[in-house]
Design an enzyme around this catalytic site. Structure first.
Site, mmCIF file in Angstrom:
data_model
loop_
_atom_site.group_PDB
_atom_site.id
_atom_site.type_symbol
_atom_site.label_atom_id
_atom_site.label_comp_id
_atom_site.label_asym_id
_atom_site.label_seq_id
_atom_site.Cartn_x
_atom_site.Cartn_y
_atom_site.Cartn_z
ATOM 1 N N GLY A 67 33.943 45.345 30.469
ATOM 2 C CA GLY A 67 34.575 44.158 31.021
ATOM 3 C C GLY A 67 34.387 42.967 30.092
ATOM 4 N N GLN A 68 34.935 41.826 30.482
ATOM 5 C CA GLN A 68 34.873 40.623 29.632
ATOM 6 C C GLN A 68 33.418 40.265 29.295
ATOM 7 O OE1 GLN A 68 38.140 37.591 30.397
ATOM 8 N NE2 GLN A 68 37.392 37.952 32.455
ATOM 9 N N THR B 168 36.607 43.092 40.490
ATOM 10 C CA THR B 168 37.031 41.716 40.200
ATOM 11 C C THR B 168 38.516 41.443 40.477
ATOM 12 O OG1 THR B 168 37.389 42.353 37.904
ATOM 13 C CG2 THR B 168 35.268 41.331 38.430
ATOM 14 N N TYR C 13 25.729 38.554 38.467
ATOM 15 C CA TYR C 13 26.719 37.463 38.357
ATOM 16 C C TYR C 13 27.507 37.339 39.649
ATOM 17 C CZ TYR C 13 25.292 37.660 33.578
ATOM 18 O OH TYR C 13 24.506 37.635 32.448
ATOM 19 N N THR D 181 30.171 34.257 41.937
ATOM 20 C CA THR D 181 31.427 33.533 41.721
ATOM 21 C C THR D 181 31.538 32.232 42.519
ATOM 22 O OG1 THR D 181 33.825 33.722 42.093
ATOM 23 C CG2 THR D 181 32.445 35.030 43.511
ATOM 24 N N ASP D 182 32.320 31.310 41.985
ATOM 25 C CA ASP D 182 32.657 30.073 42.718
ATOM 26 C C ASP D 182 33.482 30.387 43.971
ATOM 27 O OD1 ASP D 182 34.683 30.971 40.961
ATOM 28 O OD2 ASP D 182 35.660 29.020 40.935
ATOM 29 N N TYR E 237 37.206 39.313 48.120
ATOM 30 C CA TYR E 237 36.393 39.312 46.900
ATOM 31 C C TYR E 237 35.207 38.345 47.060
ATOM 32 C CZ TYR E 237 35.073 37.958 42.126
ATOM 33 O OH TYR E 237 34.360 37.638 40.986
ATOM 34 N N TRP F 1 36.080 31.154 36.587
ATOM 35 C CA TRP F 1 37.192 31.272 35.637
ATOM 36 C C TRP F 1 36.724 31.823 34.271
ATOM 37 C CZ3 TRP F 1 40.759 26.313 36.246
ATOM 38 C CH2 TRP F 1 41.314 26.321 37.520
HETATM 39 N N1 LIG Z 1 36.626 36.966 35.777
HETATM 40 C C1 LIG Z 1 36.373 35.834 36.413
HETATM 41 O O1 LIG Z 1 37.175 34.900 36.394
HETATM 42 C C2 LIG Z 1 35.072 35.662 37.160
HETATM 43 C C3 LIG Z 1 34.861 34.445 37.843
HETATM 44 C C4 LIG Z 1 33.654 34.260 38.523
HETATM 45 C C5 LIG Z 1 32.699 35.261 38.523
HETATM 46 N N2 LIG Z 1 32.939 36.429 37.868
HETATM 47 C C6 LIG Z 1 31.898 37.469 37.914
HETATM 48 O O2 LIG Z 1 31.431 37.673 36.592
HETATM 49 C C7 LIG Z 1 31.064 39.048 36.404
HETATM 50 C C8 LIG Z 1 31.768 39.604 35.186
HETATM 51 O O3 LIG Z 1 33.179 39.502 35.379
HETATM 52 P P1 LIG Z 1 34.228 39.993 34.265
HETATM 53 O O4 LIG Z 1 35.318 38.996 34.219
HETATM 54 O O5 LIG Z 1 33.512 40.380 33.009
HETATM 55 O O6 LIG Z 1 34.778 41.310 34.987
HETATM 56 P P2 LIG Z 1 35.737 42.445 34.403
HETATM 57 O O7 LIG Z 1 36.208 42.098 33.041
HETATM 58 O O8 LIG Z 1 36.730 42.747 35.461
HETATM 59 O O9 LIG Z 1 34.729 43.676 34.272
HETATM 60 C C9 LIG Z 1 34.203 44.329 35.394
HETATM 61 C C10 LIG Z 1 33.657 45.670 34.936
HETATM 62 O O10 LIG Z 1 33.134 46.371 36.077
HETATM 63 C C11 LIG Z 1 33.557 47.718 35.977
HETATM 64 N N3 LIG Z 1 33.575 48.388 37.256
HETATM 65 C C12 LIG Z 1 34.517 48.357 38.231
HETATM 66 N N4 LIG Z 1 34.174 49.184 39.237
HETATM 67 C C13 LIG Z 1 32.979 49.735 38.914
HETATM 68 C C14 LIG Z 1 32.117 50.668 39.541
HETATM 69 N N5 LIG Z 1 32.396 51.229 40.725
HETATM 70 N N6 LIG Z 1 30.967 50.981 38.923
HETATM 71 C C15 LIG Z 1 30.657 50.466 37.720
HETATM 72 N N7 LIG Z 1 31.454 49.614 37.058
HETATM 73 C C16 LIG Z 1 32.600 49.252 37.650
HETATM 74 C C17 LIG Z 1 34.957 47.608 35.406
HETATM 75 O O11 LIG Z 1 35.383 48.865 34.933
HETATM 76 P P3 LIG Z 1 36.976 49.199 34.971
HETATM 77 O O12 LIG Z 1 37.615 48.234 34.042
HETATM 78 O O13 LIG Z 1 36.997 50.617 34.529
HETATM 79 O O14 LIG Z 1 37.420 48.994 36.393
HETATM 80 C C18 LIG Z 1 34.716 46.584 34.309
HETATM 81 O O15 LIG Z 1 34.190 47.177 33.136
HETATM 82 C C19 LIG Z 1 31.393 39.744 37.729
HETATM 83 O O16 LIG Z 1 30.256 39.808 38.526
HETATM 84 C C20 LIG Z 1 32.412 38.829 38.368
HETATM 85 O O17 LIG Z 1 32.415 38.942 39.782
HETATM 86 C C21 LIG Z 1 34.105 36.645 37.178
#
Ligand SMILES: NC(=O)c1ccc[n+]([C@@H]2O[C@H](COP(=O)([O-])OP(=O)(O)OC[C@H]3O[C@@H](n4cnc5c(N)ncnc54)[C@H](OP(=O)(O)O)[C@@H]3O)[C@@H](O)[C@H]2O)c1
Length: 292
Positions: A11-12, A62, A99, A101-102, A125, A150
């Site tokens: 993921g990101q 996510t 981690y 989220t807002d 979510y 974000w």
């Molecule tokens: N993105 C945002 O804007 C945002 C905002 C606020 C907080 N956050 C939090 O920040 C953290 C990182 O977010 P991110 O943007 O890096 O998320 P991301 O890019 O969507 O990455 C999430 C990762 O989790 C994996 N995943 C999904 N289901 C899973 C499972 N059952 N078991 C193990 N891994 C699994 C995904 O794999 P697949 O790709 O194969 O599904 C992906 O590699 C998260 O906790 C998110 O809630 C994100």
């Protein structure tokens, strides 16, 4: 040196953590399907076999809109799984970094949210992420729950790469101007996470115990999605490829999506700065450092 179990590498954030945590010690890093947050038994076995000092959970469900139609899967991944990790961390005196989220907030406060503000998620979510926070707190493990907002990276499908693509396809772009938060670079979030972890003395769990809990960690300042898009277009390192001529302000109500989003979910980062002497730069600086 520390032994770190990192869950989520593709993921990101997970991708960036791989680089930034590497100098901290031995990192055992896995992603789905080698680790599945919805498989409690598998998670317990993993933690017991690796015996880490630190568990970092960068994985999550996510997809905010899809979660509305898959609440049980979202709950298993965002709430039950992190709760299991927390219980196992407690048993082996490991620190859990997680981690959130807002989107745990409803966006009606009118000023930046502090950690003690009452959550009130508007969508599945946000609700499941809040339940994850609560499960971690209930376990009694030493934890750092970093609430962010974000998140973007240059690697894949987030808002920044989407805007860069739209700017190459559309002469007139319409972007919502009524959702306000703080863009957060995944790379800078990974770096600040590693800087916090570097401060943890593996032999002194009490140091971390005193600092255990929720922290807000987002790019400093705030903007609307429209203002964010404007800045992305301005900082685009390959501007000559753009076809966009006009950026127009739109309202969220124009875009019908399954999940309701909070309108103003800016996070106040003061607690992190006070506790660890660390902060993320203004969101525009973070964007400039990331986009080039
Ligand atoms: N993105 C945002 O804007 C945002 C905002 C606020 C907080 N956050 C939090 O920040 C953290 C990182 O977010 P991110 O943007 O890096 O998320 P991301 O890019 O969507 O990455 C999430 C990762 O989790 C994996 N995943 C999904 N289901 C899973 C499972 N059952 N078991 C193990 N891994 C699994 C995904 O794999 P697949 O790709 O194969 O599904 C992906 O590699 C998260 O906790 C998110 O809630 C994100």
């Amino acid at each position: 040196m520390k032994k770190i179990l990192q869950i989520g590498t593709k993921g990101q954030l997970g991708w960036e953590l791989l680089r930034t945590c590497a100098p901290l010690g031995e990192v055992v890093a896995l992603d789905y399907p080698d680790v599945d947050l919805s498989n409690s038994t598998g998670l317990r076995e993993l933690v017991r076999s690796v015996k880490p000092d630190i568990i970092m959970n960068a994985a999550a469900y996510t997809n905010v809109d899809k979660a509305e139609s898959e609440p049980e899967l979202a709950r298993a991944i965002n709430a039950t799984g992190p709760g299991v990790l927390a219980e196992e961390a407690k048993k082996i005196h490991a620190v859990l970094v997680h981690y959130s989220t807002d989107y745990v907030f409803d966006g009606t406060k009118g000023s930046p949210y502090v950690e003690t503000d009452q959550p009130n998620p508007l969508n599945v979510y946000g609700q499941t992420k809040l339940e994850g926070e609560q499960a971690i707190a209930a376990s009694g493990c030493v934890n750092l729950v970093l609430r962010t907002s974000w998140v973007y990276s240059m690697r894949q499908g987030g808002f920044v790469t989407k805007v860069l693509q739209w700017a190459r396809e559309q002469e007139v772009m319409r972007v919502v101007d009524d959702q306000i938060s703080s863009p957060t670079s995944a790379r800078l979030l990974a770096e600040i996470s590693a800087l916090i972890l570097a401060k943890i003395d593996g032999n002194d769990i009490s140091w971390t115990e005193e600092r255990s809990g929720v922290f807000h960690v987002a790019g400093d300042g705030a903007c609307s999605r429209f203002e964010w898009a404007e800045k992305i277009i301005e900082l685009d390192p390959r501007k000559e490829e753009q076809v966009v001529k006009k950026l127009e302000r739109a309202s969220s109500s124009e875009f019908l999506v399954p999940a309701v989003r909070p309108m103003i979910s800016v996070l106040n980062n003061a607690k992190l700065e006070k506790m660890f002497g660390l902060r993320l730069p203004p969101w525009e600086v973070g964007l400039r450092l990331t986009i080039i």
